[in-house]
Each structure stands twice: as structure tokens, then as C-alpha cells.
Design a protein around this motif. Structure first.
Motif, PDB file in Angstrom:
ATOM      1  N   PHE A   1      -0.277 -11.904   6.663  1.00  0.00           N
ATOM      2  CA  PHE A   1       0.106 -10.363   6.127  1.00  0.00           C
ATOM      3  C   PHE A   1      -0.940  -9.448   6.193  1.00  0.00           C
ATOM      4  O   PHE A   1      -0.961  -8.376   6.691  1.00  0.00           O
TER       5      PHE A   1
ATOM      6  N   TRP B   1      -2.275  -8.854  10.089  1.00  0.00           N
ATOM      7  CA  TRP B   1      -1.258  -7.761  10.947  1.00  0.00           C
ATOM      8  C   TRP B   1      -1.571  -6.617  10.059  1.00  0.00           C
ATOM      9  O   TRP B   1      -1.351  -5.303  10.865  1.00  0.00           O
ATOM     10  N   GLN B   2      -1.720  -6.529   8.989  1.00  0.00           N
ATOM     11  CA  GLN B   2      -1.953  -5.096   8.154  1.00  0.00           C
ATOM     12  C   GLN B   2      -2.990  -4.512   8.640  1.00  0.00           C
ATOM     13  O   GLN B   2      -2.766  -3.173   8.943  1.00  0.00           O
TER      14      GLN B   2
ATOM     15  N   LEU C   1      -2.132  -3.490  12.496  1.00  0.00           N
ATOM     16  CA  LEU C   1      -1.055  -2.498  12.803  1.00  0.00           C
ATOM     17  C   LEU C   1      -1.195  -1.184  12.143  1.00  0.00           C
ATOM     18  O   LEU C   1      -0.578  -0.468  12.846  1.00  0.00           O
ATOM     19  N   LYS C   2      -2.025  -1.117  11.098  1.00  0.00           N
ATOM     20  CA  LYS C   2      -2.345   0.428  10.584  1.00  0.00           C
ATOM     21  C   LYS C   2      -2.966   1.167  11.410  1.00  0.00           C
ATOM     22  O   LYS C   2      -2.926   2.261  11.195  1.00  0.00           O
TER      23      LYS C   2
ATOM     24  N   CYS D   1      -2.182   1.559  14.401  1.00  0.00           N
ATOM     25  CA  CYS D   1      -1.036   1.701  15.629  1.00  0.00           C
ATOM     26  C   CYS D   1      -0.872   3.536  15.503  1.00  0.00           C
ATOM     27  O   CYS D   1      -0.608   4.226  14.518  1.00  0.00           O
TER      28      CYS D   1
ATOM     29  N   ALA E   1       3.575   2.927   7.232  1.00  0.00           N
ATOM     30  CA  ALA E   1       3.087   1.607   7.848  1.00  0.00           C
ATOM     31  C   ALA E   1       4.250   0.935   8.139  1.00  0.00           C
ATOM     32  O   ALA E   1       4.338  -0.087   9.007  1.00  0.00           O
ATOM     33  N   PHE E   2       5.476   0.998   7.211  1.00  0.00           N
ATOM     34  CA  PHE E   2       6.691   0.085   7.494  1.00  0.00           C
ATOM     35  C   PHE E   2       7.206   0.370   8.948  1.00  0.00           C
ATOM     36  O   PHE E   2       7.491  -0.621   9.747  1.00  0.00           O
TER      37      PHE E   2
ATOM     38  N   ASP F   1       5.449   1.406  11.717  1.00  0.00           N
ATOM     39  CA  ASP F   1       4.554   0.522  12.673  1.00  0.00           C
ATOM     40  C   ASP F   1       4.991  -0.747  12.975  1.00  0.00           C
ATOM     41  O   ASP F   1       5.277  -1.357  13.856  1.00  0.00           O
ATOM     42  N   LYS F   2       5.061  -1.504  11.710  1.00  0.00           N
ATOM     43  CA  LYS F   2       5.612  -3.099  11.724  1.00  0.00           C
ATOM     44  C   LYS F   2       7.018  -3.177  12.431  1.00  0.00           C
ATOM     45  O   LYS F   2       7.252  -3.872  13.145  1.00  0.00           O
TER      46      LYS F   2
ATOM     47  N   HIS G   1       6.709  -2.888  16.256  1.00  0.00           N
ATOM     48  CA  HIS G   1       6.215  -3.895  17.023  1.00  0.00           C
ATOM     49  C   HIS G   1       6.825  -5.096  16.707  1.00  0.00           C
ATOM     50  O   HIS G   1       7.096  -6.076  17.896  1.00  0.00           O
ATOM     51  N   VAL G   2       7.603  -5.502  15.660  1.00  0.00           N
ATOM     52  CA  VAL G   2       8.289  -6.658  15.636  1.00  0.00           C
ATOM     53  C   VAL G   2       9.490  -6.901  16.284  1.00  0.00           C
ATOM     54  O   VAL G   2      10.068  -7.767  16.939  1.00  0.00           O
TER      55      VAL G   2
END
Length: 332
Positions: free
Chosen positions: A203, A206-207, A210-211, A213, A248-249, A251-252, A255-256
Motif C-alpha cells: 500500500f 503504490w501510495q 500514485l500520489k 498522478c 488521492a482516492f 487517483d487509485k 488506475h485500478v
């Protein structure tokens, strides 16, 4: 005769005899390290602007999305990794086969301009590989040398094959074409490293990435199989169409969802990571799916055929049951 000269000569022949009306390749940029994809519509344009060097890494197949035979037949200069993407697009009916003449060309090991800049190498005017994989660069400041592993684009480090799953003609036959190629031990190295981490460590990994992005959509726009007519993230009625990077959510989620969307269709061309201006290793998300699909359903390579069949869209009585997959552990 250099590979560039051979490609140029054959492209000119195919245009001159009317086999094709245009050529999809690479044109010179402002510097040696920034060639860009381009359609050439005349021999004069080819002679003036065409280039093929160690920085022609872009996957050209995405630019053929939606092409029809009535648009005129285009000559696609196709590297092996591009050919898998093109074949997958054909299986998805993203273009008409009669609209493209596929000329298989040998892929040079692509260099990563960002890695070279980070190493302090600039003003590049030429490049070649020396014995032992060392890269020799002709620059405005003299000759510079760097180890290949420190200069090569990630998608080439994890190369899966030099063979062409689709072509009308192959300019230079790959070495050992008649033999099976050994699996590249590096291909899933990054995924295996992630699998050794605890959930909290993954986590955090990826945090941290991805932050960064900025929601520019470069990954989506470069992907040859992420080619919906309208993306859910562009649909204001989807409730996920936000473009800001303040959450941030979001962004995740972007990509997911995108990784799930291309699961079973991703050819592992690495364009998502290459195109990302923030250097996010997005290919690891897709490669994790590929690794698990191979483990659960058996070896599979998207784009190896143009039938559109994948383990996630076709049922086989020998398929592993979901419970079995969980018990055996996916390492995710």
C-alpha cells in the motif's frame, strides 16, 4: 546498408508501386532523442523526415484505432512488441485488416532518454551498443559510455519475444525464429518483488507512486487496447469523471479500474509506463494480472492471435475454480 536505410528503401518501393498510400513510422524531432510517430504521405516526406534509431520506442499500433480500408492502406513499420498490440486490436475489431500493410522491422533496444538525462548525459547526436551491452553515445561534449541496464527502457528490459504474430512482410528475419525463445527472467521481477511485501508495504509503495498522478491520461491515450469510444472517466454521468488530483482516492480508482479493464487484453507493451510524465511504474499493475492469469489458467499471451479469445472471456472445463486460486495464493 543500415536498418534505417533498408526500411526507407522498402517504404519508398511500396509507396511507388501503389501498395500503400501512406506510411506510419517515426519522424525527426528537435533532437536525436525525441523522434515522434508520424504518418508520411509522400516519398519526399519520408526522405526528409523519417528516422529510426534507439529512441523510437513508441508503440504505433494505437494510432490505427478506427482505421478502415476506405481510408487507404497504410504501411505500418511494426516492431515485434507493436505486432502483439496490433493483433489484439484486430481481435477487438478496432481496425480493418485490409487497411494496413504490416512490415515487420527489427526492434533496436530502446534507450530511455530520462535515464540518460538523470545520468548527466545530454546533447546526444548518435548511439550504438558495444560489446558487453555497454551503450556508447556520441554527444556534443564528446563520447559518453553507460552500462546498458542503466540506459535501456524498461519495456525492452522485460522483452517477451522478437517474433511477429502478424505481418505481411518481415524486413529482417529475427535470429532463431524457428526456435522457442527462453523466458526473460526479468519480465516478472518487479511483480515478484511486490509479492514479497506485506499488504502495508505494498500500500505504501503504490501510495508513494500514485500520489504523483496528475490525471493527464497519457497512460490511457498511449494504450493500444484501452480504446473505448468513450471512456467511463470522460462520462460526467459515471460519477468517476473527475480530472483533478486533489483526491488521492480518485487517483487509485482510475488506475485500478483501468488495470481491470485491460486484464486479459494487455499485451505487456509497457506504453503506460513509458508515456507517464511522472515515471509511475503502471506496467506493474498490468503485469501482476498477466502473471496471475498465467498461473491460474496456463500460459497466455494477449495478441498472439487475432481471435479475440482470452482466459477471462472464454470458459474451459479445466479452468481452476475461484476457491482453488485463493487457496493456492496469488501473492496479491
Amino acid at each position: 546498408m543500415s536498418i534505417q536505410d533498408k526500411i526507407l528503401a522498402r517504404a519508398k518501393e511500396l509507396m511507388a508501386d501503389g501498395t500503400v498510400t501512406s506510411v506510419l513510422g517515426w519522424k525527426k524531432g528537435e533532437t536525436y532523442t525525441d523522434p515522434s510517430p508520424a504518418f508520411f504521405t509522400s516519398v519526399e516526406e519520408l526522405e526528409r523526415d523519417f528516422i529510426f534509431n534507439h529512441f523510437c520506442g513508441q508503440n504505433l499500433s494505437r494510432l490505427l484505432n478506427g482505421r478502415k480500408a476506405e481510408d487507404g492502406k497504410v504501411l505500418m513499420l511494426c516492431k515485434p512488441c507493436d505486432a502483439f498490440s496490433l493483433n489484439q486490436m484486430l481481435g477487438q475489431h478496432r481496425l480493418e485488416r485490409d487497411s494496413v500493410y504490416v512490415l515487420g522491422i527489427p526492434s533496436p533496444t530502446i534507450l530511455d532518454a530520462d535515464k540518460l538525462r538523470a545520468a548527466g548525459i545530454k546533447g546526444i547526436r548518435g548511439s550504438r551498443f558495444a560489446r558487453g551491452g555497454e551503450v556508447v553515445l556520441d554527444t556534443l561534449y564528446g563520447e559518453k559510455r553507460i552500462a546498458g541496464k542503466d540506459a535501456v527502457l524498461e519495456k525492452c528490459l522485460s522483452c517477451k519475444t522478437h517474433k511477429f504474430p502478424v505481418s505481411d512482410e518481415i524486413l529482417v528475419k529475427p535470429k532463431g525464429e524457428e526456435h522457442d525463445e527462453p523466458e526473460n527472467p526479468y519480465r516478472f521481477a518487479g511483480v515478484e518483488e511486490l509479492e514479497t511485501m506485506t499488504p502495508d508495504e505494498r500500500f505504501a509503495f503504490w501510495q508513494s507512486h500514485l500520489k504523483r498522478c496528475i490525471r493527464c491520461n497519457a497512460c490511457r491515450n498511449a494504450c493500444p487496447v484501452c480504446a473505448c469510444v468513450k471512456c467511463v472517466f470522460d462520462n460526467p454521468g459515471s460519477e468517476v469523471a473527475g480530472k483533478s488530483n486533489i483526491d488521492a482516492f480518485d487517483d487509485k480508482l482510475f488506475h485500478v479500474i483501468r488495470a481491470f479493464h485491460v486484464a486479459g487484453r494487455c499485451t505487456d507493451c509497457g506504453e503506460c509506463s513509458r508515456a507517464c510524465p511522472e515515471g509511475i511504474p503502471l506496467h506493474l499493475l498490468n503485469r501482476k494480472f498477466i502473471k496471475d492469469i498465467n498461473r491460474i489458467y496456463g500460459p497466455f499471451q494477449a495478441g498472439a492471435s487475432d481471435d479475440g479469445v482470452s482466459p477471462l472471456t472464454e470458459y474451459n472445463t479445466e479452468d481452476m475454480e475461484p476457491g482453488e486460486a485463493i487457496l493456492k495464493g496469488s501473492g496479491s
